[in-house]
Design a protein around this motif. Structure first.
Motif, PDB file in Angstrom:
ATOM      1  N   PRO A   5       0.756  -1.266  -0.061  1.00 21.38           N
ATOM      2  CA  PRO A   5      -0.038   0.019  -0.109  1.00 21.38           C
ATOM      3  C   PRO A   5       0.698   1.348  -0.049  1.00 21.38           C
ATOM      4  O   PRO A   5       1.869   1.324   0.585  1.00 21.38           O
ATOM      5  CB  PRO A   5      -0.769  -0.016   1.462  1.00 21.38           C
ATOM      6  CG  PRO A   5      -0.644  -1.496   1.901  1.00 21.38           C
ATOM      7  CD  PRO A   5       0.421  -2.046   1.097  1.00 21.38           C
ATOM      8  N   HIS A   6       0.685   2.416  -0.846  1.00 25.26           N
ATOM      9  CA  HIS A   6       1.228   3.447  -1.051  1.00 25.26           C
ATOM     10  C   HIS A   6       0.290   4.664  -0.658  1.00 25.26           C
ATOM     11  O   HIS A   6      -0.401   5.013  -1.715  1.00 25.26           O
ATOM     12  CB  HIS A   6       1.908   3.608  -2.271  1.00 25.26           C
ATOM     13  CG  HIS A   6       2.823   4.782  -2.552  1.00 25.26           C
ATOM     14  ND1 HIS A   6       2.259   5.990  -2.436  1.00 25.26           N
ATOM     15  CD2 HIS A   6       4.212   4.754  -2.871  1.00 25.26           C
ATOM     16  CE1 HIS A   6       3.507   6.757  -2.506  1.00 25.26           C
ATOM     17  NE2 HIS A   6       4.563   6.016  -2.935  1.00 25.26           N
ATOM     18  N   LEU A   7       0.429   4.971   0.622  1.00 29.34           N
ATOM     19  CA  LEU A   7      -0.463   6.105   0.912  1.00 29.34           C
ATOM     20  C   LEU A   7      -0.111   7.526   0.676  1.00 29.34           C
ATOM     21  O   LEU A   7       0.894   7.834   0.828  1.00 29.34           O
ATOM     22  CB  LEU A   7      -0.502   5.939   2.612  1.00 29.34           C
ATOM     23  CG  LEU A   7      -1.071   4.648   3.080  1.00 29.34           C
ATOM     24  CD1 LEU A   7      -0.974   4.664   4.552  1.00 29.34           C
ATOM     25  CD2 LEU A   7      -2.138   4.087   2.593  1.00 29.34           C
ATOM     26  N   ASN A   8      -1.181   8.427   0.214  1.00 29.12           N
ATOM     27  CA  ASN A   8      -1.083   9.730  -0.225  1.00 29.12           C
ATOM     28  C   ASN A   8      -1.553  10.684   0.822  1.00 29.12           C
ATOM     29  O   ASN A   8      -2.497  10.493   1.202  1.00 29.12           O
ATOM     30  CB  ASN A   8      -1.581   9.865  -1.407  1.00 29.12           C
ATOM     31  CG  ASN A   8      -1.047   9.048  -2.649  1.00 29.12           C
ATOM     32  OD1 ASN A   8       0.131   8.419  -2.507  1.00 29.12           O
ATOM     33  ND2 ASN A   8      -1.847   8.510  -3.365  1.00 29.12           N
ATOM     34  N   PHE A   9      -0.569  11.645   1.343  1.00 29.94           N
ATOM     35  CA  PHE A   9      -0.766  12.641   2.219  1.00 29.94           C
ATOM     36  C   PHE A   9      -0.486  13.998   1.760  1.00 29.94           C
ATOM     37  O   PHE A   9       0.219  14.061   0.573  1.00 29.94           O
ATOM     38  CB  PHE A   9      -0.161  12.454   3.536  1.00 29.94           C
ATOM     39  CG  PHE A   9      -0.418  11.259   4.288  1.00 29.94           C
ATOM     40  CD1 PHE A   9      -1.421  10.963   5.098  1.00 29.94           C
ATOM     41  CD2 PHE A   9       0.602   9.822   3.996  1.00 29.94           C
ATOM     42  CE1 PHE A   9      -1.674   9.772   5.683  1.00 29.94           C
ATOM     43  CE2 PHE A   9       0.261   8.815   4.686  1.00 29.94           C
ATOM     44  CZ  PHE A   9      -0.826   8.756   5.377  1.00 29.94           C
ATOM     45  N   ARG A  10      -0.870  15.021   2.571  1.00 27.22           N
ATOM     46  CA  ARG A  10      -0.208  16.400   2.074  1.00 27.22           C
ATOM     47  C   ARG A  10       0.401  16.952   3.466  1.00 27.22           C
ATOM     48  O   ARG A  10      -0.364  17.545   4.284  1.00 27.22           O
ATOM     49  CB  ARG A  10      -1.620  17.290   1.615  1.00 27.22           C
ATOM     50  CG  ARG A  10      -1.264  18.488   1.590  1.00 27.22           C
ATOM     51  CD  ARG A  10      -1.307  19.592   0.090  1.00 27.22           C
ATOM     52  NE  ARG A  10      -1.132  18.752  -1.233  1.00 27.22           N
ATOM     53  CZ  ARG A  10      -1.834  19.101  -1.903  1.00 27.22           C
ATOM     54  NH1 ARG A  10      -3.091  19.716  -1.761  1.00 27.22           N
ATOM     55  NH2 ARG A  10      -1.475  18.436  -3.150  1.00 27.22           N
ATOM     56  N   GLY A  11       1.587  16.736   3.572  1.00 28.38           N
ATOM     57  CA  GLY A  11       2.284  17.238   4.617  1.00 28.38           C
ATOM     58  C   GLY A  11       2.247  16.543   6.013  1.00 28.38           C
ATOM     59  O   GLY A  11       3.016  16.768   7.021  1.00 28.38           O
ATOM     60  N   ASP A  46      16.141  15.785  -0.736  1.00 26.22           N
ATOM     61  CA  ASP A  46      17.295  14.776  -0.962  1.00 26.22           C
ATOM     62  C   ASP A  46      17.020  14.441  -2.703  1.00 26.22           C
ATOM     63  O   ASP A  46      18.187  14.084  -3.083  1.00 26.22           O
ATOM     64  CB  ASP A  46      16.851  13.543  -0.288  1.00 26.22           C
ATOM     65  CG  ASP A  46      16.644  13.739   1.300  1.00 26.22           C
ATOM     66  OD1 ASP A  46      17.596  14.508   1.649  1.00 26.22           O
ATOM     67  OD2 ASP A  46      16.151  13.067   2.140  1.00 26.22           O
ATOM     68  N   THR A  47      16.054  14.275  -3.127  1.00 20.69           N
ATOM     69  CA  THR A  47      15.886  13.845  -4.452  1.00 20.69           C
ATOM     70  C   THR A  47      16.157  15.198  -5.491  1.00 20.69           C
ATOM     71  O   THR A  47      16.276  14.850  -6.628  1.00 20.69           O
ATOM     72  CB  THR A  47      14.592  13.134  -4.897  1.00 20.69           C
ATOM     73  OG1 THR A  47      13.672  14.421  -4.817  1.00 20.69           O
ATOM     74  CG2 THR A  47      14.111  12.136  -4.170  1.00 20.69           C
ATOM     75  N   GLY A  48      16.452  16.275  -5.034  1.00 19.21           N
ATOM     76  CA  GLY A  48      16.734  17.452  -5.800  1.00 19.21           C
ATOM     77  C   GLY A  48      15.261  17.627  -6.773  1.00 19.21           C
ATOM     78  O   GLY A  48      15.509  18.377  -7.892  1.00 19.21           O
ATOM     79  N   ASN A  49      14.194  17.679  -6.153  1.00 20.54           N
ATOM     80  CA  ASN A  49      12.925  17.654  -7.054  1.00 20.54           C
ATOM     81  C   ASN A  49      11.770  18.634  -6.229  1.00 20.54           C
ATOM     82  O   ASN A  49      10.893  18.260  -6.019  1.00 20.54           O
ATOM     83  CB  ASN A  49      12.187  16.241  -7.128  1.00 20.54           C
ATOM     84  CG  ASN A  49      11.184  16.364  -8.203  1.00 20.54           C
ATOM     85  OD1 ASN A  49      11.135  17.299  -8.941  1.00 20.54           O
ATOM     86  ND2 ASN A  49      10.395  15.384  -8.083  1.00 20.54           N
ATOM     87  N   VAL A  50      12.663  19.792  -5.674  1.00 23.85           N
ATOM     88  CA  VAL A  50      11.759  20.705  -5.051  1.00 23.85           C
ATOM     89  C   VAL A  50      10.991  21.565  -5.895  1.00 23.85           C
ATOM     90  O   VAL A  50      11.478  22.410  -6.667  1.00 23.85           O
ATOM     91  CB  VAL A  50      12.602  21.598  -3.879  1.00 23.85           C
ATOM     92  CG1 VAL A  50      11.819  22.515  -3.212  1.00 23.85           C
ATOM     93  CG2 VAL A  50      13.519  20.554  -3.119  1.00 23.85           C
ATOM     94  N   ALA A  51       9.634  21.586  -5.874  1.00 27.99           N
ATOM     95  CA  ALA A  51       8.986  22.356  -6.694  1.00 27.99           C
ATOM     96  C   ALA A  51       8.371  23.736  -5.829  1.00 27.99           C
ATOM     97  O   ALA A  51       8.346  24.745  -6.466  1.00 27.99           O
ATOM     98  CB  ALA A  51       7.629  21.863  -7.112  1.00 27.99           C
ATOM     99  N   VAL A  60       1.880  14.421  -1.284  1.00 23.50           N
ATOM    100  CA  VAL A  60       1.416  15.097  -2.569  1.00 23.50           C
ATOM    101  C   VAL A  60       1.939  16.410  -2.714  1.00 23.50           C
ATOM    102  O   VAL A  60       1.612  17.348  -1.859  1.00 23.50           O
ATOM    103  CB  VAL A  60      -0.112  14.951  -2.883  1.00 23.50           C
ATOM    104  CG1 VAL A  60      -0.483  15.399  -4.143  1.00 23.50           C
ATOM    105  CG2 VAL A  60      -0.456  13.417  -2.494  1.00 23.50           C
ATOM    106  N   PRO A  61       2.659  16.933  -3.537  1.00 24.96           N
ATOM    107  CA  PRO A  61       3.116  18.240  -3.826  1.00 24.96           C
ATOM    108  C   PRO A  61       1.706  19.297  -4.000  1.00 24.96           C
ATOM    109  O   PRO A  61       0.848  18.787  -4.652  1.00 24.96           O
ATOM    110  CB  PRO A  61       4.007  18.315  -4.822  1.00 24.96           C
ATOM    111  CG  PRO A  61       4.194  17.010  -5.132  1.00 24.96           C
ATOM    112  CD  PRO A  61       3.075  16.125  -4.829  1.00 24.96           C
ATOM    113  N   SER A  62       1.959  20.384  -3.529  1.00 25.92           N
ATOM    114  CA  SER A  62       0.908  21.619  -3.584  1.00 25.92           C
ATOM    115  C   SER A  62       0.323  21.597  -4.936  1.00 25.92           C
ATOM    116  O   SER A  62      -0.577  22.223  -5.305  1.00 25.92           O
ATOM    117  CB  SER A  62       1.148  22.693  -2.796  1.00 25.92           C
ATOM    118  OG  SER A  62       2.382  23.426  -3.484  1.00 25.92           O
ATOM    119  N   GLY A  63       1.359  21.503  -5.833  1.00 33.51           N
ATOM    120  CA  GLY A  63       0.864  21.798  -7.355  1.00 33.51           C
ATOM    121  C   GLY A  63       0.145  20.659  -7.900  1.00 33.51           C
ATOM    122  O   GLY A  63      -0.147  20.520  -9.189  1.00 33.51           O
ATOM    123  N   THR A  64      -0.208  19.596  -7.065  1.00 31.54           N
ATOM    124  CA  THR A  64      -1.003  18.468  -7.589  1.00 31.54           C
ATOM    125  C   THR A  64      -2.202  18.524  -6.737  1.00 31.54           C
ATOM    126  O   THR A  64      -2.344  18.387  -5.808  1.00 31.54           O
ATOM    127  CB  THR A  64      -0.124  17.112  -7.566  1.00 31.54           C
ATOM    128  OG1 THR A  64       1.244  17.142  -8.145  1.00 31.54           O
ATOM    129  CG2 THR A  64      -0.656  15.931  -7.811  1.00 31.54           C
TER     130      THR A  64
END
Length: 141
Positions: A7-13, A37-42, A68-72
């Motif tokens: 299971p892969h759970l999705n949260f916001r913060g 860490d991943t260099g993927n900061v939106a 989940v990023p705020s842009g999604t």
């Protein structure tokens, strides 16, 4: 060859807090990789949020989570989880990807990613969102 379905759970913060809570309940090893860490900061304020997190216990309990990023677009209760299929064999994961992708909506094409040799996400014709990846050890140091 072997794969695991998790299971892969999705949260916001709240992914880190949720994973830490589940660790207090089930024990096990916690791995948390942030967007920084991943260099993927939106968004700078989300740099320390969870891009990928996993709890795995010796008893076999396993759960993954991310913020989940705020842009999604995200609403609690709407796509609250993914089905994650992980394995060590790229050919096997690719075979599953090809079969699942028939009549599916590809969210992220199966390809190398900063955190995995192969990673892809799709929503199948039944509305289930799948994440498939080739697992890689993460060195947080």
């Amino acid at each position: 060859m072997s794969v695991n379905v998790t299971p892969h759970l999705n949260f916001r913060g709240e992914a880190r807090a949720a994973l830490e809570f589940y660790q207090s309940v089930f024990g096990g090893q916690l791995a948390v990789v942030t967007y920084a860490d991943t260099g993927n900061v939106a968004a700078a304020e989300e740099a320390d949020q969870v891009s990928w997190g996993q709890l795995a216990s010796e008893a076999g309990f396993r759960v993954m989570a991310y913020d989940v990023p705020s842009g999604t677009d995200w609403q609690p209760g709407v796509i609250p989880f993914f089905v994650s299929v992980r394995g060590a064999d790229a050919e096997e994961i690719t075979r599953y990807w090809k079969a699942l992708s028939q009549d599916a909506t590809v969210v992220a094409a199966l390809a190398p990613a900063p955190w995995a040799p192969l990673y892809g996400m799709l929503t199948d014709r039944f509305g289930v969102t799948w994440v498939l990846d080739v697992e890689a050890a993460w060195d947080a140091s």
